[in-house]
Design a protein around this motif. Structure first.
Motif, PDB file in Angstrom:
ATOM      1  N   UNK A 151       0.861  -1.181   0.000  1.00  0.00           N
ATOM      2  CA  UNK A 151       0.000   0.000   0.000  1.00  0.00           C
ATOM      3  C   UNK A 151       0.901   1.236   0.000  1.00  0.00           C
ATOM      4  N   UNK A 152       0.686   2.118  -0.975  1.00  0.00           N
ATOM      5  CA  UNK A 152       1.516   3.305  -1.149  1.00  0.00           C
ATOM      6  C   UNK A 152       0.663   4.566  -1.094  1.00  0.00           C
ATOM      7  N   UNK A 153       1.238   5.673  -0.641  1.00  0.00           N
ATOM      8  CA  UNK A 153       0.513   6.948  -0.733  1.00  0.00           C
ATOM      9  C   UNK A 153       0.106   7.220  -2.175  1.00  0.00           C
ATOM     10  N   UNK A 154      -1.045   7.839  -2.374  1.00  0.00           N
ATOM     11  CA  UNK A 154      -1.557   8.060  -3.728  1.00  0.00           C
ATOM     12  C   UNK A 154      -0.623   8.887  -4.584  1.00  0.00           C
ATOM     13  N   UNK A 155       0.203   9.730  -3.967  1.00  0.00           N
ATOM     14  CA  UNK A 155       1.094  10.586  -4.752  1.00  0.00           C
ATOM     15  C   UNK A 155       2.485   9.983  -4.910  1.00  0.00           C
ATOM     16  N   UNK A 156       2.638   8.684  -4.614  1.00  0.00           N
ATOM     17  CA  UNK A 156       3.979   8.080  -4.659  1.00  0.00           C
ATOM     18  C   UNK A 156       4.579   8.147  -6.054  1.00  0.00           C
ATOM     19  N   UNK A 157       3.763   7.962  -7.093  1.00  0.00           N
ATOM     20  CA  UNK A 157       4.284   8.000  -8.457  1.00  0.00           C
ATOM     21  C   UNK A 157       4.710   9.400  -8.873  1.00  0.00           C
ATOM     22  N   UNK A 158       4.206  10.420  -8.156  1.00  0.00           N
ATOM     23  CA  UNK A 158       4.529  11.806  -8.511  1.00  0.00           C
ATOM     24  C   UNK A 158       5.681  12.360  -7.688  1.00  0.00           C
TER      25      UNK A 158
ATOM     26  N   UNK B  93       8.925  11.986  -7.805  1.00  0.00           N
ATOM     27  CA  UNK B  93      10.258  11.895  -8.390  1.00  0.00           C
ATOM     28  C   UNK B  93      11.192  12.904  -7.738  1.00  0.00           C
ATOM     29  N   UNK B  94      12.320  12.403  -7.276  1.00  0.00           N
ATOM     30  CA  UNK B  94      13.327  13.268  -6.688  1.00  0.00           C
ATOM     31  C   UNK B  94      13.091  13.585  -5.237  1.00  0.00           C
ATOM     32  N   UNK B  95      11.935  13.165  -4.676  1.00  0.00           N
ATOM     33  CA  UNK B  95      11.675  13.432  -3.264  1.00  0.00           C
ATOM     34  C   UNK B  95      12.324  12.357  -2.406  1.00  0.00           C
ATOM     35  N   UNK B  96      12.285  12.552  -1.096  1.00  0.00           N
ATOM     36  CA  UNK B  96      12.912  11.605  -0.177  1.00  0.00           C
ATOM     37  C   UNK B  96      12.212  10.259  -0.242  1.00  0.00           C
ATOM     38  N   UNK B  97      12.967   9.166  -0.146  1.00  0.00           N
ATOM     39  CA  UNK B  97      12.331   7.838  -0.122  1.00  0.00           C
ATOM     40  C   UNK B  97      11.368   7.714   1.052  1.00  0.00           C
ATOM     41  N   UNK B  98      10.405   6.834   0.907  1.00  0.00           N
ATOM     42  CA  UNK B  98       9.337   6.690   1.882  1.00  0.00           C
ATOM     43  C   UNK B  98       9.751   5.862   3.097  1.00  0.00           C
ATOM     44  N   UNK B  99       9.209   6.223   4.250  1.00  0.00           N
ATOM     45  CA  UNK B  99       9.193   5.305   5.379  1.00  0.00           C
ATOM     46  C   UNK B  99       8.304   4.119   4.998  1.00  0.00           C
ATOM     47  N   UNK B 100       8.574   2.966   5.603  1.00  0.00           N
ATOM     48  CA  UNK B 100       7.762   1.784   5.303  1.00  0.00           C
ATOM     49  C   UNK B 100       7.546   0.963   6.568  1.00  0.00           C
ATOM     50  N   UNK B 101       6.411   0.280   6.615  1.00  0.00           N
ATOM     51  CA  UNK B 101       6.059  -0.583   7.740  1.00  0.00           C
ATOM     52  C   UNK B 101       5.631  -1.936   7.192  1.00  0.00           C
ATOM     53  N   UNK B 102       6.153  -3.011   7.766  1.00  0.00           N
ATOM     54  CA  UNK B 102       5.709  -4.368   7.459  1.00  0.00           C
ATOM     55  C   UNK B 102       4.659  -4.759   8.492  1.00  0.00           C
ATOM     56  N   UNK B 103       3.514  -5.255   8.017  1.00  0.00           N
ATOM     57  CA  UNK B 103       2.451  -5.657   8.924  1.00  0.00           C
ATOM     58  C   UNK B 103       2.518  -7.158   9.194  1.00  0.00           C
ATOM     59  N   UNK B 104       2.396  -7.506  10.473  1.00  0.00           N
ATOM     60  CA  UNK B 104       2.326  -8.894  10.927  1.00  0.00           C
ATOM     61  C   UNK B 104       0.923  -9.099  11.484  1.00  0.00           C
ATOM     62  N   UNK B 105       0.150  -9.961  10.836  1.00  0.00           N
ATOM     63  CA  UNK B 105      -1.292 -10.020  11.055  1.00  0.00           C
ATOM     64  C   UNK B 105      -1.694 -11.134  12.026  1.00  0.00           C
ATOM     65  N   UNK B 106      -2.946 -11.132  12.473  1.00  0.00           N
ATOM     66  CA  UNK B 106      -3.401 -12.161  13.412  1.00  0.00           C
ATOM     67  C   UNK B 106      -3.332 -13.572  12.830  1.00  0.00           C
ATOM     68  N   UNK B 107      -3.264 -14.569  13.716  1.00  0.00           N
ATOM     69  CA  UNK B 107      -3.320 -15.950  13.274  1.00  0.00           C
ATOM     70  C   UNK B 107      -4.617 -16.211  12.528  1.00  0.00           C
ATOM     71  N   UNK B 108      -4.516 -16.903  11.420  1.00  0.00           N
ATOM     72  CA  UNK B 108      -5.620 -17.323  10.546  1.00  0.00           C
ATOM     73  C   UNK B 108      -6.063 -16.246   9.568  1.00  0.00           C
ATOM     74  N   UNK B 109      -5.585 -15.005   9.709  1.00  0.00           N
ATOM     75  CA  UNK B 109      -6.056 -13.946   8.808  1.00  0.00           C
ATOM     76  C   UNK B 109      -5.197 -13.883   7.556  1.00  0.00           C
TER      77      UNK B 109
ATOM     78  N   UNK C 193      12.413   0.247  -5.081  1.00  0.00           N
ATOM     79  CA  UNK C 193      12.628   1.670  -5.376  1.00  0.00           C
ATOM     80  C   UNK C 193      11.618   2.550  -4.649  1.00  0.00           C
ATOM     81  N   UNK C 194      12.113   3.672  -4.133  1.00  0.00           N
ATOM     82  CA  UNK C 194      11.250   4.611  -3.453  1.00  0.00           C
ATOM     83  C   UNK C 194      11.059   4.352  -1.978  1.00  0.00           C
ATOM     84  N   UNK C 195      11.628   3.246  -1.475  1.00  0.00           N
ATOM     85  CA  UNK C 195      11.550   2.916  -0.049  1.00  0.00           C
ATOM     86  C   UNK C 195      12.925   3.131   0.581  1.00  0.00           C
ATOM     87  N   UNK C 196      12.955   3.796   1.719  1.00  0.00           N
ATOM     88  CA  UNK C 196      14.209   4.024   2.432  1.00  0.00           C
ATOM     89  C   UNK C 196      14.531   2.789   3.278  1.00  0.00           C
ATOM     90  N   UNK C 197      15.589   2.039   2.953  1.00  0.00           N
ATOM     91  CA  UNK C 197      15.893   0.818   3.692  1.00  0.00           C
ATOM     92  C   UNK C 197      16.323   1.065   5.130  1.00  0.00           C
TER      93      UNK C 197
END
Length: 307
Positions: free
Chosen positions: A19-26, A28-44, A103-107
């Motif tokens: 899931x990316x911010x709607x303006x991610x494609x626009x 260009x040249x801006x700072x890479x994005x923060x990112x979060x990995x989601x760990x979901x409930x059992x069975x979901x 690309x576009x994600x700050x590691x």
């Protein structure tokens, strides 16, 4: 904006949505994005609770990756429906592998958000994977504590029974699957399970409200021995040095997540913020907009400050 991805995981692949911010494609040249990995409930699966939180984080400018665990949903892995807590943690690290090359994600600005059982898996992974820079949890659960508490004759007796069952499976070539929840409210009533938390779990997972065809409500019983010996918080007081956000429902039910969240808060070396949402039950934190929005608003601020 949603991207369907696959996460390489050794010989198999995990099905994932970024899931990316709607303006991610626009951007260009801006700072890479923060990112979060989601760990979901059992069975979901990723289209359920994870998507509710990931889409809201993206709307607040944070990329969010949610995936089906190995052996579940549309991810690969045999046998199916296995809930292996150690592999669930490894899944998170494989997801981070993917993000660090996207690309576009700050590691250097990757966090994790764990919900219910996924909260325990997130903590367990963050202890030793310090690419994770911030840890958020919502109604976190420790599956080891939960499963040990479910056993009427104690966990050691349960392990003896599982050992006998595994012997029979080896002889027959058949595997045993059990329900996470009763499939219907009628089944729950017949079993004497009429408490509000079980009822709300069923009305989320097993109805059109939150149900998904790829969430089977079945668990391979051989994985229960792993859960019985698991402690999501082992060494967290020494190793999980990342900033921690805990979000809890204020209505204390029988899931144990309130007590687990308070235990985590007291145990963590670097607790930053504790939020208790008045009136919210465990399963209401999955999709009730008033509660989810409040949680994500607080989580987004936490990630903005610590990623």
């Amino acid at each position: 904006m949603l991207q369907h991805l696959t996460i390489p995981r050794g010989p198999i692949e995990l099905a994932a949505d970024l899931h990316l911010p709607d303006d991610a494609d626009d951007a260009d040249g801006s700072a890479p994005l923060r990112a979060v990995v989601l760990s979901t409930p059992g069975s979901s699966v990723k289209e359920q609770i994870g998507a509710n939180y990931a889409s809201r984080l993206a709307a607040r400018g944070i990329a969010a990756l949610v995936f089906d665990p190995a052996h579940q949903g549309r991810s690969g892995g045999e046998p199916r429906d296995l809930e292996d807590p150690y592999r669930r943690g490894e899944d998170i690290s494989y997801a981070i592998d993917l993000l660090t090359t996207t690309p576009g994600i700050d590691p250097r600005r990757i966090g994790v958000l764990g919900i219910c059982a996924g909260g325990g898996y997130a903590v367990h992974t963050a202890r030793t994977d310090h690419r994770i820079k911030a840890v958020g949890t919502v109604v976190p659960g420790n599956m080891g504590t939960s499963f040990r508490g479910f056993q009427p004759d104690g966990p050691a007796a349960a392990l003896d029974a599982l050992a006998d069952e595994r012997v029979e499976e080896a002889r027959s070539g058949e595997t045993t699957r059990v329900n996470w929840l009763p499939d219907t409210l009628e089944d729950a009533t017949t079993a004497g399970l009429t408490d509000i938390d079980t009822t709300q779990a069923i009305t989320y997972y097993r109805t059109e409200r939150g149900g998904n065809e790829h969430s089977t409500n079945r668990r391979l019983s051989r994985g229960d021995s792993l859960l019985l010996g698991y402690d999501a918080f082992h060494l967290a007081d020494q190793l999980m040095t990342q900033p921690l956000q805990v979000v809890l429902g204020g209505r204390i039910g029988n899931t144990g997540s309130y007590d687990t969240g308070m235990q985590l808060w007291k145990l963590a070396p670097n607790p930053v913020d504790l939020m208790v949402i008045d009136g919210a039950g465990h399963y209401e934190m999955y999709d009730e907009p008033v509660y989810v929005d409040a949680a994500v608003e607080r989580l987004a601020g936490f990630y903005m400050n610590h990623l």
